[in-house]
Design a protein around this motif. Structure first.
Motif, PDB file in Angstrom:
ATOM      1  N   TRP A  14       0.843  -1.202   0.000  1.00 17.02           N
ATOM      2  CA  TRP A  14       0.000   0.000   0.000  1.00 17.02           C
ATOM      3  C   TRP A  14       0.880   1.254   0.000  1.00 17.02           C
ATOM      4  N   ARG A  18       1.208   3.709  -3.229  1.00 21.78           N
ATOM      5  CA  ARG A  18       0.853   5.143  -3.174  1.00 21.78           C
ATOM      6  C   ARG A  18       2.002   6.004  -3.662  1.00 21.78           C
ATOM      7  N   HIS A  44      -4.250  -2.864  -6.959  1.00 32.47           N
ATOM      8  CA  HIS A  44      -5.394  -1.957  -6.855  1.00 32.47           C
ATOM      9  C   HIS A  44      -5.457  -1.469  -5.415  1.00 32.47           C
ATOM     10  N   LEU A  45      -5.344  -0.166  -5.218  1.00 29.69           N
ATOM     11  CA  LEU A  45      -5.346   0.429  -3.886  1.00 29.69           C
ATOM     12  C   LEU A  45      -6.649   1.170  -3.653  1.00 29.69           C
ATOM     13  N   THR A  46      -7.182   1.034  -2.444  1.00 29.43           N
ATOM     14  CA  THR A  46      -8.383   1.787  -2.071  1.00 29.43           C
ATOM     15  C   THR A  46      -8.140   2.483  -0.750  1.00 29.43           C
ATOM     16  N   ARG A  47      -8.905   3.564  -0.543  1.00 29.63           N
ATOM     17  CA  ARG A  47      -8.806   4.323   0.702  1.00 29.63           C
ATOM     18  C   ARG A  47     -10.208   4.438   1.297  1.00 29.63           C
ATOM     19  N   TYR A  48     -10.285   4.709   2.586  1.00 31.59           N
ATOM     20  CA  TYR A  48     -11.544   4.751   3.323  1.00 31.59           C
ATOM     21  C   TYR A  48     -12.588   5.694   2.731  1.00 31.59           C
ATOM     22  N   GLY A  50     -13.161   6.207  -0.415  1.00 31.30           N
ATOM     23  CA  GLY A  50     -13.561   5.782  -1.749  1.00 31.30           C
ATOM     24  C   GLY A  50     -12.538   6.051  -2.840  1.00 31.30           C
ATOM     25  N   HIS A  52      -9.306   5.557  -5.118  1.00 33.61           N
ATOM     26  CA  HIS A  52      -8.639   4.320  -5.526  1.00 33.61           C
ATOM     27  C   HIS A  52      -7.608   4.604  -6.608  1.00 33.61           C
ATOM     28  N   TRP A  53      -6.636   3.718  -6.696  1.00 34.72           N
ATOM     29  CA  TRP A  53      -5.540   3.819  -7.654  1.00 34.72           C
ATOM     30  C   TRP A  53      -5.230   2.426  -8.180  1.00 34.72           C
ATOM     31  N   ASP A  54      -4.894   2.338  -9.452  1.00 31.04           N
ATOM     32  CA  ASP A  54      -4.410   1.094 -10.054  1.00 31.04           C
ATOM     33  C   ASP A  54      -2.959   1.293 -10.447  1.00 31.04           C
TER      34      ASP A  54
END
Length: 75
Positions: A14, A18, A44-48, A50, A52-54
């Protein structure tokens, strides 16, 4: 500046992801099984909230010597 992440698992991926998504140069070092999954599926990264990043272009290794040229190493 080149960043390194030693022991890239869930938290290390993560953080490294980032940094990569922000344009940094990052070397990840971790287990071969996780490296194989990331090579196949990307990260695939997500944050609280909503967001997101690929991240698909990962510099992955199982060898800690790959961190030799890093300016900063997160452990």
């Amino acid at each position: 500046m080149r960043w390194g992440v030693m022991g890239a698992g869930s938290i290390g991926c993560w953080l490294g992801g980032r940094l990569l998504a922000g344009g940094a140069s990052v070397q990840l070092v971790g287990r071969a099984s996780l490296g194989d999954e990331l090579a196949t599926h990307g990260l695939h990264l997500t944050r609280y909230d909503g967001a997101h990043w690929d991240v698909e272009a990962l510099d992955w290794s199982e060898d800690p010597a790959a961190l030799a040229d890093c300016d900063v190493v997160l452990v």
